[in-house]
Design a protein around this motif. Structure first.
Motif, mmCIF file in Angstrom:
data_model
loop_
_atom_site.group_PDB
_atom_site.id
_atom_site.type_symbol
_atom_site.label_atom_id
_atom_site.label_comp_id
_atom_site.label_asym_id
_atom_site.label_seq_id
_atom_site.Cartn_x
_atom_site.Cartn_y
_atom_site.Cartn_z
ATOM 1 N N TYR A 227 26.453 17.157 89.566
ATOM 2 C CA TYR A 227 27.894 17.370 89.692
ATOM 3 C C TYR A 227 28.602 17.172 88.358
ATOM 4 N N GLY A 228 28.194 16.145 87.613
ATOM 5 C CA GLY A 228 28.809 15.918 86.310
ATOM 6 C C GLY A 228 28.540 17.062 85.346
ATOM 7 N N LEU A 229 27.306 17.547 85.326
ATOM 8 C CA LEU A 229 26.963 18.656 84.434
ATOM 9 C C LEU A 229 27.646 19.954 84.847
ATOM 10 N N TYR A 230 27.894 20.127 86.146
ATOM 11 C CA TYR A 230 28.584 21.330 86.610
ATOM 12 C C TYR A 230 29.931 21.484 85.904
ATOM 13 N N TRP A 231 30.725 20.418 85.918
ATOM 14 C CA TRP A 231 32.053 20.498 85.316
ATOM 15 C C TRP A 231 31.975 20.521 83.788
ATOM 16 N N LEU A 232 30.965 19.850 83.221
ATOM 17 C CA LEU A 232 30.815 19.877 81.767
ATOM 18 C C LEU A 232 30.504 21.286 81.278
ATOM 19 N N ILE A 233 29.536 21.953 81.917
ATOM 20 C CA ILE A 233 29.162 23.310 81.505
ATOM 21 C C ILE A 233 30.288 24.281 81.828
ATOM 22 N N LEU A 234 30.977 24.070 82.951
ATOM 23 C CA LEU A 234 32.100 24.937 83.302
ATOM 24 C C LEU A 234 33.156 24.930 82.213
ATOM 25 N N ARG A 235 33.466 23.755 81.685
ATOM 26 C CA ARG A 235 34.524 23.653 80.677
ATOM 27 C C ARG A 235 34.039 24.092 79.301
ATOM 28 N N ARG A 236 32.744 23.981 79.041
ATOM 29 C CA ARG A 236 32.220 24.393 77.738
ATOM 30 C C ARG A 236 31.898 25.873 77.683
ATOM 31 N N SER A 237 31.391 26.437 78.793
ATOM 32 C CA SER A 237 30.853 27.796 78.740
ATOM 33 C C SER A 237 31.513 28.772 79.697
ATOM 34 N N GLY A 238 32.293 28.309 80.664
ATOM 35 C CA GLY A 238 33.025 29.215 81.530
ATOM 36 C C GLY A 238 32.391 29.432 82.889
ATOM 37 N N VAL A 239 33.137 30.155 83.740
ATOM 38 C CA VAL A 239 32.749 30.362 85.127
ATOM 39 C C VAL A 239 31.455 31.170 85.255
ATOM 40 N N THR A 240 31.341 32.256 84.488
ATOM 41 C CA THR A 240 30.175 33.133 84.633
ATOM 42 C C THR A 240 28.890 32.419 84.271
ATOM 43 N N GLN A 241 28.912 31.615 83.215
ATOM 44 C CA GLN A 241 27.724 30.870 82.794
ATOM 45 C C GLN A 241 27.236 29.945 83.908
ATOM 46 N N VAL A 242 28.158 29.199 84.506
ATOM 47 C CA VAL A 242 27.782 28.278 85.580
ATOM 48 C C VAL A 242 27.263 29.037 86.784
ATOM 49 N N ASN A 243 27.952 30.111 87.153
ATOM 50 C CA ASN A 243 27.596 30.812 88.381
ATOM 51 C C ASN A 243 26.283 31.571 88.276
ATOM 52 N N THR A 244 25.936 32.071 87.090
ATOM 53 C CA THR A 244 24.631 32.711 86.957
ATOM 54 C C THR A 244 23.503 31.679 87.026
ATOM 55 N N LEU A 245 23.757 30.478 86.539
ATOM 56 C CA LEU A 245 22.753 29.413 86.674
ATOM 57 C C LEU A 245 22.508 29.062 88.138
ATOM 58 N N MET A 246 23.507 29.305 88.993
ATOM 59 C CA MET A 246 23.355 29.002 90.408
ATOM 60 C C MET A 246 22.211 29.790 91.040
ATOM 61 N N PHE A 247 21.934 30.992 90.514
ATOM 62 C CA PHE A 247 20.832 31.776 91.054
ATOM 63 C C PHE A 247 19.484 31.100 90.816
ATOM 64 N N LEU A 248 19.402 30.246 89.788
ATOM 65 C CA LEU A 248 18.140 29.575 89.478
ATOM 66 C C LEU A 248 17.872 28.390 90.409
ATOM 67 N N MET A 249 18.899 27.939 91.130
ATOM 68 C CA MET A 249 18.707 26.794 92.032
ATOM 69 C C MET A 249 17.719 27.132 93.142
ATOM 70 N N ALA A 250 17.777 28.355 93.624
ATOM 71 C CA ALA A 250 16.958 28.729 94.780
ATOM 72 C C ALA A 250 15.463 28.636 94.517
ATOM 73 N N PRO A 251 14.922 29.284 93.457
ATOM 74 C CA PRO A 251 13.476 29.161 93.246
ATOM 75 C C PRO A 251 13.035 27.738 92.972
ATOM 76 N N VAL A 252 13.839 26.981 92.209
ATOM 77 C CA VAL A 252 13.476 25.590 91.934
ATOM 78 C C VAL A 252 13.462 24.777 93.225
ATOM 79 N N THR A 253 14.507 24.937 94.044
ATOM 80 C CA THR A 253 14.597 24.181 95.289
ATOM 81 C C THR A 253 13.528 24.613 96.279
ATOM 82 N N ALA A 254 13.255 25.913 96.362
ATOM 83 C CA ALA A 254 12.244 26.401 97.303
ATOM 84 C C ALA A 254 10.861 25.851 96.964
ATOM 85 N N LEU A 255 10.518 25.865 95.691
ATOM 86 C CA LEU A 255 9.225 25.304 95.283
ATOM 87 C C LEU A 255 9.174 23.798 95.529
#
Length: 320
Positions: A227-255
């Motif tokens: 949660y802390g990194l979410y807001w840090l990256i959001l403020r440093r890199s913007g909405v698109t950067q954070v939201n594209t990283l969200m797609f990577l959560m699924a394979p990591v979590t599934a494995l």
């Protein structure tokens, strides 16, 4: 540094789905969430009083009210739906992938709300992300079991809650220090979940060590890490950067879920996750193309200035 932050964010955010699964085995969702946030809110409140008074200097009641609303959406609303979905039987990987459709909604709203240009290539990648969600969800549902079909809609509500919180924060006239935001969010969630637990008679924690192990996991990895990194990256890199990283959560979590809990991970799931990863690559390519050819964006100079003012950068910070 951005690569390290992104990697840490993906791992720690994914840990939240695993922690929810750990907690689901010993208590109800509101019980886990109450005891995740109540001690944390007390600790952060004491830290604010003793160690971080400077960060609160100049913070107005309106600032606190906005951050409380952001916390209610991004923590309370989002986490409650995630925990409920997993308790209903939706696998942690599928829940993560459904939440990963956040870029679709955020991308559709970035233009009118933030003045940010979304290219055709990026839209193609976001469409691939939806296809990946459909494939993985179908694979999960086909496993049978007692999970009702409507349970797969629950994570979508959480995703919408997080999107709303993201844009509410980005449209703030000024930002507050991260310690102020984190404390306000956690205190808000503690109030919400304690109220829900008391109202439902689920406030008493179980005595099992596994419950407290799950709480420690969620506080250390998911709250302070993800949660802390979410807001840090959001403020440093913007909405698109954070939201594209969200797609990577699924394979990591599934494995992760397959290794820890034996959750299904067959060929169809692998295909769906591969499509999700392809979506990340396509969206990234669209971002690079937009950077190389800024003239291709149909936005006026004024709109670009508006987008720049909404993106992370030299904004006025209270308490600084």
């Amino acid at each position: 540094m951005n690569v390290l932050l992104s990697t840490a964010f993906v791992l720690t955010w994914s840990s939240g789905f695993i922690g929810a699964k750990l907690g689901a085995g010993s208590a109800s969702a509101v019980t886990v969430l109450m005891w995740r946030f109540l001690p944390l809110a007390v600790v952060l409140g004491l830290v604010a009083l003793v160690l971080s008074r400077a960060a609160w200097r100049g913070v107005t009641a309106r600032d606190v009210g906005r951050q409380a609303a952001v916390g209610a959406l991004s923590q309370s609303g989002y986490l409650l739906t995630v925990y409920l979905a997993i308790q209903l039987g939706v696998s942690s990987g599928t829940t993560a992938l459904i939440d990963g459709t956040q870029p679709l909604v955020a991308g559709a709203l970035a233009g009118p709300l933030l003045g940010q240009y979304v290219s055709r290539t990026q839209w193609t990648g976001l469409g691939l992300g939806v296809a990946g969600v459909v494939i993985v969800t179908a694979a999960d549902f086909s496993q049978g079991g007692a999970t009702p079909a409507w349970a797969y809609l629950v994570p979508f509500l959480g995703m919408l809650s997080l999107v709303a919180a993201t844009f509410l924060d980005r449209r703030a006239p000024r930002t507050v220090a991260p310690s102020v935001a984190m404390t306000t969010h956690c205190v808000t969630s503690a109030v919400v979940f304690t109220g829900l637990a008391l109202a439902s008679g689920a406030a008493t924690p179980p005595a099992e060590g596994s419950f407290w192990g799950a709480i420690a996991w969620l506080v250390a990895l998911s709250t302070f890490g993800g949660y802390g990194l979410y807001w840090l990256i959001l403020r440093r890199s913007g909405v698109t950067q954070v939201n594209t990283l969200m797609f990577l959560m699924a394979p990591v979590t599934a494995l992760w879920g397959a290794l820890m809990f034996g959750e299904p991970f067959g060929p169809q799931t692998a295909v769906g996750l591969a499509v999700g990863l392809a979506a990340v690559a396509v969206v990234r390519r669209g971002e690079r193309g937009a950077e190389r050819h800024p003239a291709a964006a149909p936005a006026s100079r004024g709109a670009r200035v508006s987008a720049a003012s909404a993106a992370p950068g030299p904004r006025v910070r209270t308490g600084r």
